[in-house]
Structures are given as C-alpha cells and as structure tokens.
Scaffold this motif. Structure first.
Motif, PDB file in Angstrom:
ATOM      1  N   THR A   7       7.960  -8.642  -0.624  1.00  0.00           N
ATOM      2  CA  THR A   7       7.158  -8.461  -1.030  1.00  0.00           C
ATOM      3  C   THR A   7       7.226  -6.719  -1.116  1.00  0.00           C
ATOM      4  N   PHE A   8       6.890  -5.484  -1.883  1.00  0.00           N
ATOM      5  CA  PHE A   8       6.703  -4.492  -2.091  1.00  0.00           C
ATOM      6  C   PHE A   8       5.485  -4.147  -2.688  1.00  0.00           C
ATOM      7  N   PRO A   9       4.924  -3.072  -2.356  1.00  0.00           N
ATOM      8  CA  PRO A   9       4.239  -2.915  -3.160  1.00  0.00           C
ATOM      9  C   PRO A   9       4.436  -1.692  -3.732  1.00  0.00           C
ATOM     10  N   VAL A  10       4.059  -1.710  -5.632  1.00  0.00           N
ATOM     11  CA  VAL A  10       4.019  -0.723  -5.897  1.00  0.00           C
ATOM     12  C   VAL A  10       3.085   0.838  -5.954  1.00  0.00           C
ATOM     13  N   ILE A  11       4.075   1.999  -5.775  1.00  0.00           N
ATOM     14  CA  ILE A  11       3.393   3.178  -5.200  1.00  0.00           C
ATOM     15  C   ILE A  11       3.493   3.758  -6.830  1.00  0.00           C
TER      16      ILE A  11
END
Length: 162
Positions: A7-11
């Motif tokens: 999972t990647f955070p949306v920055i």
C-alpha cells in the motif's frame, strides 16, 4: 492474478492539466501538484532549486479489469511488434503506475506548478522527488525504433492537436 500487495499513501493530487486519457499531445500543458493536508508544506523546502521532478502516480482512470500482461502490439497497431505487458507504459500494468518528469515552474505553498506532467486532472500522486543528474541512467540508453515512431506526437503541444 497477483497475490502480493503493498500500500502506498497518496501524498498529492494533480490539479488541472490533461483530461480524457489522450495518447498524444501532452506538451506545454501546465498543472499543479497539490500536497494533501497531512504532508507539511515544509516537506517542499528547497525543491524549487531543481528544474525537474520525478513523479510516481496511480492510473486511477484504469481498472484491474484493464490489466493486460500478454504480448500485444502497442496501441493495437499491427505495424509495431507484439510486446509483453511489462514493456508497455500505460494503465494496463499490474500496479497501474505511471512515472513522469515534469519541469518545475514555481512553488506556491503546498502547490508545485509544473509543465509536461502527463497525468490527468485528479490523478493521485504516490511519490515525488527532484531529478538528480547522478541518478539518471548510466551508460548508453538504447531502444528499438517503434517507441520513437509511436511517441512522435506525444510531447507536441496540446494546442497543435488536429
């Protein structure tokens, strides 16, 4: 299909710029990369000293049903050779990720104003970093002729679209 996920955070998100998933005429379009509220504005300190960014974004307009890994001709053009899905640079990749190298125009608070970002309005950004010359490919870069043919109009200004 795949059973391992991260999972990647949306920055940040793209504001303005392209709409409609066009294949070509991506040049000279200005847009904004706007940080999400959880990322401090100070995270951008010093970025305006660089000319370009490396931006990793999610092809949110695609879907998992679009993923295609088997060999096919790029843009379904039989004049170009069938290549495997990981050779294509589009929304049909398993991660549905895209990478761009837009030019920084200026920074205004949480907004990075850029040109030549080929992601659509609303696109989620999962990472960005300044381009360091030392991190560019080393040695000769080679490719077959079909990408040059396919991308002939890619960076032409949107205003020159027929």
């Amino acid at each position: 299909m795949l059973n391992e996920f991260i999972t990647f955070p949306v920055i940040a998100h793209v504001v303005g710029g392209h709409t409609g998933r066009l294949d070509d005429y991506k040049g000279d379009v200005e847009s904004i990369i706007r940080l999400v509220p959880s990322i401090p504005e100070s995270a951008l300190q010093g970025i305006e000293e660089f000319s370009h960014l490396q931006v990793l974004w999610h092809c949110h307009l695609g879907s998992d049903a679009d993923i295609e890994l088997e060999p096919r001709s790029p843009r379904d053009n039989p004049a170009w050779p069938a290549t495997g899905g990981l050779v294509h640079r589009n929304h049909r990749r398993p991660s549905r990720s895209g990478t761009s190298h837009p030019r920084i125009l200026y920074v205004d608070g949480r907004d990075i104003h850029v040109t030549d970002l080929d992601a659509d309005d609303g696109t989620p950004i999962v990472d960005l970093a300044p381009v360091f010359l030392e991190m560019l490919p080393r040695g000769e870069v080679r490719q077959p002729s079909w990408p040059t043919d396919m991308l002939r109009d890619y960076w032409k200004p949107a205003s020159s679209r027929p």
